[in-house]
Design a protein around this motif. Structure first.
Motif, PDB file in Angstrom:
ATOM      1  N   ILE A  17     110.541 -20.333  53.877  1.00 44.14           N
ATOM      2  CA  ILE A  17     109.759 -20.858  52.685  1.00 44.14           C
ATOM      3  C   ILE A  17     110.998 -22.619  52.919  1.00 44.14           C
ATOM      4  O   ILE A  17     110.318 -23.443  52.702  1.00 44.14           O
ATOM      5  N   THR A  68     110.543 -22.433  60.831  1.00 41.22           N
ATOM      6  CA  THR A  68     109.604 -21.830  60.012  1.00 41.22           C
ATOM      7  C   THR A  68     108.697 -20.604  60.992  1.00 41.22           C
ATOM      8  O   THR A  68     108.518 -19.603  60.433  1.00 41.22           O
ATOM      9  N   THR A  73     107.507 -15.205  62.357  1.00 39.67           N
ATOM     10  CA  THR A  73     107.154 -14.174  63.273  1.00 39.67           C
ATOM     11  C   THR A  73     107.969 -12.995  63.049  1.00 39.67           C
ATOM     12  O   THR A  73     107.416 -11.913  63.142  1.00 39.67           O
ATOM     13  N   ALA A  81     102.679  -6.993  58.820  1.00 36.87           N
ATOM     14  CA  ALA A  81     101.496  -7.680  58.263  1.00 36.87           C
ATOM     15  C   ALA A  81     100.496  -7.930  59.466  1.00 36.87           C
ATOM     16  O   ALA A  81     100.122  -9.225  59.661  1.00 36.87           O
ATOM     17  N   VAL A  93      97.862 -22.514  61.105  1.00 35.42           N
ATOM     18  CA  VAL A  93      99.048 -22.907  61.618  1.00 35.42           C
ATOM     19  C   VAL A  93      98.995 -23.679  62.918  1.00 35.42           C
ATOM     20  O   VAL A  93      99.726 -24.701  63.153  1.00 35.42           O
ATOM     21  N   ILE A 136      96.461 -22.709  54.540  1.00 39.56           N
ATOM     22  CA  ILE A 136      97.321 -21.625  54.780  1.00 39.56           C
ATOM     23  C   ILE A 136      98.001 -20.992  53.532  1.00 39.56           C
ATOM     24  O   ILE A 136      98.085 -19.974  53.495  1.00 39.56           O
ATOM     25  N   LEU A 137      98.298 -22.078  52.815  1.00 38.22           N
ATOM     26  CA  LEU A 137      98.882 -21.460  51.416  1.00 38.22           C
ATOM     27  C   LEU A 137      97.662 -20.823  50.452  1.00 38.22           C
ATOM     28  O   LEU A 137      98.371 -19.666  49.803  1.00 38.22           O
ATOM     29  N   VAL A 140      97.967 -17.237  52.330  1.00 40.50           N
ATOM     30  CA  VAL A 140      99.017 -16.289  52.375  1.00 40.50           C
ATOM     31  C   VAL A 140      99.347 -15.955  50.724  1.00 40.50           C
ATOM     32  O   VAL A 140      99.984 -14.946  50.505  1.00 40.50           O
TER      33      VAL A 140
END
Ligand code: HEM
Length: 170
Positions: A17, A68, A73, A81, A93, A136-137, A140
């Motif tokens: 983050i 990041t 990864t 996940a 991404v 993406i946000l 996730v």
């Protein structure tokens, strides 16, 4: 999974983050910095602004992107996940990485033709980075089931074929 590996998840997630805040913040700030590239400025001012933009990209934004991706990864395996929203996230991404490379390309052009190059309007790189960021946000944080996405059977079943080399049994 081994207990101490699980205990590292909060640390790796914090690194992930922290990295993405710097990466995404940098990708939004860079177009504004590029907007300050006015060849009409004095040669000294112009050189200083170009230098600051270049340093921000190479020693701050790009390393943050690498950190990041590495931390993310690791999280895939630690959190196990292997789910559709994660694969959808990775597609966006990839788009963010394209926006990152595009901004780098604009920087390189400015360095090569300092007198003549006009950077594109800030709004275009901002949109190119902001859209994948928001998707993406959303993915996730909402972690949608995305059950509608199916994979063909041939991707999910062993094909029974022999590899062209020997695989050790242990
Ligand atoms: C290759 C790049 C990336 C990979 C492999 C990746 C992978 C992951 C994984 C596996 C998690 C853990 C999810 C969970 O705990 O259930 C995670 C968390 C997270 N990622 Fe990424 N990520 C990447 C890039 C990004 C980017 C670019 C952003 C933002 C723009 C982002 C935002 C987040 C956020 C906010 C979380 C915390 C979610 C939560 O704890 O609920 N990630 N990431």
């Amino acid at each position: 999974m081994i207990d101490w590996l699980i205990a590292t998840i909060p640390i790796i997630k914090s690194v992930h983050i922290a990295g993405l805040i710097i990466w995404c913040g940098g990708l939004l700030a860079m177009p504004m910095m590029l907007g300050r590239h006015r060849p009409a400025d004095t040669a000294d001012d112009y050189r200083q602004i170009r230098h600051a933009t270049h340093m921000t990209y190479t020693i701050c934004v790009t390393p943050a992107a690498v950190i990041t991706v590495i931390a993310g990864t690791w999280l895939i395996f630690l959190r196990e996940a292997f789910v559709p929203w994660l694969f959808a996230k990775l597609a966006f991404v990839a788009l963010l990485v394209v926006a990152h490379a595009w901004i780098g390309h604009i920087l390189a052009q400015i360095a090569e033709e300092p007198e003549h190059h006009q950077p594109p309007k800030a709004i275009y790189p901002v949109i190119a980075a902001l859209v994948p960021m928001l998707v993406i946000l959303t993915l996730v944080l909402a972690k949608p089931a995305l059950d509608g996405i199916t994979f063909p059977d041939w991707l999910l079943e062993p094909r029974g074929a022999q590899l062209p080399f020997d695989v050790p049994s242990r």
